[in-house]
Design a protein around this motif. Structure first.
Motif, PDB file in Angstrom:
ATOM      1  N   TYR A   1       0.837  -1.209   0.000  1.00  0.00           N
ATOM      2  CA  TYR A   1       0.000   0.000   0.000  1.00  0.00           C
ATOM      3  C   TYR A   1       0.866   1.252   0.000  1.00  0.00           C
ATOM      4  O   TYR A   1       1.933   1.293   0.615  1.00  0.00           O
ATOM      5  CB  TYR A   1      -0.907  -0.021   1.242  1.00  0.00           C
ATOM      6  CG  TYR A   1      -1.767   1.207   1.412  1.00  0.00           C
ATOM      7  CD1 TYR A   1      -2.887   1.405   0.609  1.00  0.00           C
ATOM      8  CD2 TYR A   1      -1.443   2.161   2.374  1.00  0.00           C
ATOM      9  CE1 TYR A   1      -3.676   2.527   0.770  1.00  0.00           C
ATOM     10  CE2 TYR A   1      -2.233   3.288   2.547  1.00  0.00           C
ATOM     11  CZ  TYR A   1      -3.341   3.475   1.735  1.00  0.00           C
ATOM     12  OH  TYR A   1      -4.129   4.589   1.879  1.00  0.00           O
ATOM     13  N   THR A   2       0.404   2.298  -0.682  1.00  0.00           N
ATOM     14  CA  THR A   2       1.113   3.572  -0.732  1.00  0.00           C
ATOM     15  C   THR A   2       0.266   4.640  -0.048  1.00  0.00           C
ATOM     16  O   THR A   2      -0.753   5.072  -0.597  1.00  0.00           O
ATOM     17  CB  THR A   2       1.385   3.999  -2.190  1.00  0.00           C
ATOM     18  OG1 THR A   2       2.066   2.942  -2.868  1.00  0.00           O
ATOM     19  CG2 THR A   2       2.233   5.266  -2.233  1.00  0.00           C
ATOM     20  N   PRO A   3       0.667   5.096   1.146  1.00  0.00           N
ATOM     21  CA  PRO A   3      -0.142   6.087   1.882  1.00  0.00           C
ATOM     22  C   PRO A   3       0.086   7.510   1.384  1.00  0.00           C
ATOM     23  O   PRO A   3       0.647   8.354   2.079  1.00  0.00           O
ATOM     24  CB  PRO A   3       0.337   5.903   3.327  1.00  0.00           C
ATOM     25  CG  PRO A   3       1.746   5.459   3.199  1.00  0.00           C
ATOM     26  CD  PRO A   3       1.819   4.630   1.944  1.00  0.00           C
ATOM     27  N   HIS A   4      -0.359   7.755   0.160  1.00  0.00           N
ATOM     28  CA  HIS A   4      -0.253   9.101  -0.428  1.00  0.00           C
ATOM     29  C   HIS A   4      -1.558   9.402  -1.142  1.00  0.00           C
ATOM     30  O   HIS A   4      -2.116   8.543  -1.846  1.00  0.00           O
ATOM     31  CB  HIS A   4       0.929   9.179  -1.394  1.00  0.00           C
ATOM     32  CG  HIS A   4       1.246  10.573  -1.829  1.00  0.00           C
ATOM     33  ND1 HIS A   4       0.503  11.253  -2.783  1.00  0.00           N
ATOM     34  CD2 HIS A   4       2.217  11.439  -1.432  1.00  0.00           C
ATOM     35  CE1 HIS A   4       1.007  12.461  -2.949  1.00  0.00           C
ATOM     36  NE2 HIS A   4       2.046  12.600  -2.156  1.00  0.00           N
ATOM     37  N   ALA A   5      -2.038  10.625  -0.979  1.00  0.00           N
ATOM     38  CA  ALA A   5      -3.351  10.992  -1.523  1.00  0.00           C
ATOM     39  C   ALA A   5      -3.436  10.798  -3.034  1.00  0.00           C
ATOM     40  O   ALA A   5      -4.513  10.538  -3.569  1.00  0.00           O
ATOM     41  CB  ALA A   5      -3.673  12.439  -1.160  1.00  0.00           C
ATOM     42  N   ASP A   6      -2.314  10.915  -3.739  1.00  0.00           N
ATOM     43  CA  ASP A   6      -2.334  10.776  -5.198  1.00  0.00           C
ATOM     44  C   ASP A   6      -2.219   9.331  -5.658  1.00  0.00           C
ATOM     45  O   ASP A   6      -2.489   9.035  -6.832  1.00  0.00           O
ATOM     46  CB  ASP A   6      -1.187  11.589  -5.814  1.00  0.00           C
ATOM     47  CG  ASP A   6      -1.350  13.088  -5.582  1.00  0.00           C
ATOM     48  OD1 ASP A   6      -2.515  13.533  -5.420  1.00  0.00           O
ATOM     49  OD2 ASP A   6      -0.331  13.795  -5.536  1.00  0.00           O
ATOM     50  N   MET A   7      -1.805   8.440  -4.751  1.00  0.00           N
ATOM     51  CA  MET A   7      -1.523   7.062  -5.174  1.00  0.00           C
ATOM     52  C   MET A   7      -2.255   5.991  -4.367  1.00  0.00           C
ATOM     53  O   MET A   7      -2.221   4.811  -4.738  1.00  0.00           O
ATOM     54  CB  MET A   7      -0.016   6.805  -5.087  1.00  0.00           C
ATOM     55  CG  MET A   7       0.809   7.639  -6.062  1.00  0.00           C
ATOM     56  SD  MET A   7       2.591   7.344  -5.912  1.00  0.00           S
ATOM     57  CE  MET A   7       2.966   8.377  -4.483  1.00  0.00           C
TER      58      MET A   7
END
Length: 420
Positions: A68-74
C-alpha cells in the motif's frame, strides 16, 4: 478462580525452561488444565472466534501494508494494484475487508452475551471494562482503515467524522486540525490514519492479553451465573472447550469464506470504488454497517439542549452511548447475575436488542421524515435501558430460584431432556 498448577515437565528441555521462564507452564495452566464451568454454551465460543479473527486481521494487514502507498495521489491506485497485480492480493484484501465485518459481528454477539448473562458483575468488572476498551480500539482501527482506500466514501467519512471534534468547546478546532494534520482532509490525514491503523491492532492484542489475564483470575461466568463451588462443577479447558471452540470457529468461517471467495465487495459502498474527489460530495454519506447504530444516535440529536447546541449534543450522545458501557456493572443493581432467572429483565433486554438492530437500520436511512422520529425514539430507549431500567427494575422484579450449583443445573437439564 486461581488453581494449583498440575504441569509436569516431560523432557529435560521443558524442565530447564520451566526453571528459568515458565512460559510452557503458563500456557498449560491457562489453555489446557484451566478449570471451566461445565455448562458453557456456544455463546462462550465467540471469545475464541475473536482471537482467530484478530490474528487474521493482523497478518493480512501486515501483508497489505507492504504493497500500500499512503499518499493521496496514489492510495486508490495502490489498492487496485493489490487487487489486480499482487499475487493472492485479491484474496488477502477481501479477507481483510470482510474480516473487519465478521470481527464486529462476533464482538457484538460477545457483548450481547455478556449483557444477558451479567458477565460484567462482580468480581468481573475489570474484565468487562477491558472488553469495552478493546471495542473502542476496534472502532478507531476500523474507521482509520476505512479511510485508507481513499475512495469517495473514505474521504468524506474522514471529513465528516473529524469535523465532529470541532463541536467540542475551546479545544475542538485545534483537536480537529491535530487529527487531520491540516485544516482539511488531505495527504497528512491519510498518513496519520495509516500509521495509527497499523499500530492500533498491536495495542488491541496487548489489551486482549490483559483481558484474558483478567478472565483467568475469577474464571468464566456461566449461563446460570452461579459461581463454581466444587471441582465437579468444572471440566478442563482442553479438550472439552477447545473442541467446542474449534467447531464454532469452523462454522463461523464458512459464511466468512463465502464472502471472501464469492462476494468480496458486497459489503462495500459503490461510491468507495470512485477515487476521492473533494469537489464532489456523495448524496448520502453512510459509515460501515458496524458504526450505524452510533451514527443513528448522533443524527437523532438535531435539537439544542439548553446551552448545548445540536452538533455538540449529537457528539456527546454518540460517545456517551459507548461510554455508558463502562459503568454498567454499577448501574445494574440486581443481585441475580444471569438474565435466565430474571423474567422481567428478559423482555426489556430483548426489546433493547431489537432496538439496537433498528438503530443499525436507521443509521443507513436518510435523516428525514419518519426516520428522524424513529431514531429519536430508539435513542431514548437505548439510554433508558441503562439509566432507568437496569437500576430500578430489581426493585419490582421477582427472580426465579437459582440452582444450588452448576452441577445441579446440568443434571436438571439432562433429566428434563430425558423426560421429553
Amino acid at each position: 478462580m486461581s488453581h494449583k498448577s498440575n504441569y509436569q515437565p516431560n523432557s529435560g528441555f521443558e524442565k530447564w525452561m520451566d526453571e528459568r521462564l515458565p512460559i510452557i507452564r503458563l500456557g498449560y495452566d491457562s489453555f489446557v488444565d484451566f478449570p471451566s464451568p461445565k455448562n458453557l454454551n456456544y455463546f462462550w465460543t465467540f471469545g475464541g472466534i475473536l482471537a482467530i479473527f484478530l490474528v487474521i486481521q493482523i497478518i493480512t494487514g501486515v501483508v497489505l501494508a507492504m504493497h500500500y502507498t499512503p499518499h493521496a495521489d496514489m492510495a486508490f491506485n495502490s489498492v487496485e494494484h493489490i487487487r489486480r497485480d499482487v499475487n493472492w492480493g485479491r484474496l488477502i484484501q477481501a479477507a481483510h475487508a470482510n474480516g473487519a465485518s465478521f470481527f464486529f459481528l462476533a464482538v457484538y454477539i460477545h457483548i450481547f452475551r455478556g449483557l444477558y448473562y451479567g458477565s460484567y458483575k462482580a468480581p468481573r468488572e475489570v474484565l468487562w471494562i477491558l472488553g469495552v476498551v478493546i471495542f473502542l480500539l476496534m472502532m478507531a482501527t476500523a474507521f482509520m482503515g476505512y479511510v485508507l482506500p481513499w475512495g469517495q466514501m473514505s474521504f468524506w467519512a474522514a471529513t465528516v467524522i473529524t469535523n465532529f471534534f470541532s463541536a467540542i468547546p475551546l479545544v475542538g478546532e485545534g483537536l480537529m486540525v491535530f487529527l487531520r494534520g491540516a485544516f482539511a482532509v488531505d495527504n497528512a490525514t491519510l498518513n496519520r490514519f495509516f500509521s495509527l491503523h497499523y499500530l492500533l491492532p498491536f495495542m488491541i492484542a496487548g489489551v486482549v492479553g490483559l483481558h484474558i489475564w483478567a478472565l483467568h483470575v475469577p474464571g468464566n461466568n456461566n449461563p446460570t451465573g452461579v459461581e463454581v463451588k466444587t471441582k465437579s462443577d468444572t471440566v478442563p479447558f482442553h479438550p472439552y472447550l477447545t473442541m467446542k471452540d474449534l467447531f464454532a470457529i469452523v462454522v463461523f468461517m464458512i459464511p466468512f469464506a463465502w464472502f471472501v471467495f464469492f462476494a468480496p465487495d458486497i459489503l462495500g459502498h459503490p461510491d468507495n470504488y470512485i477515487p476521492a474527489d473533494p469537489q464532489v460530495t456523495p448524496p448520502h454519506i453512510v459509515p460501515e454497517w458496524y458504526f450505524l447504530p452510533f451514527y443513528a444516535i448522533l443524527r437523532a440529536i438535531d435539537f439544542n439542549i439548553g446551552p448545548i447546541d445540536s452538533k455538540l449534543g449529537g457528539v456527546i450522545a454518540m460517545f456517551g452511548s459507548i461510554a455508558i458501557w463502562f459503568v454498567v456493572p454499577w448501574l445494574d443493581r440486581s443481585k441475580v447475575r444471569s438474565g435466565a432467572f430474571r423474567p422481567m429483565f428478559k423482555w426489556f433486554y430483548w426489546i433493547w436488542i431489537v432496538n439496537f438492530i433498528g438503530l443499525t437500520y436507521l443509521g443507513a436511512q436518510p435523516a428525514e421524515g419518519v426516520y428522524v422520529i424513529l431514531s429519536k425514539t430508539a435513542t431514548f430507549y437505548y439510554f433508558a435501558y441503562f439509566l432507568i431500567i437496569l437500576p430500578f427494575l430489581p426493585r419490582i422484579e421477582t427472580t426465579l430460584p437459582l440452582p444450588a450449583s452448576i452441577s445441579e443445573s446440568v443434571l436438571a437439564k439432562h433429566k428434563t431432556e430425558a423426560a421429553e
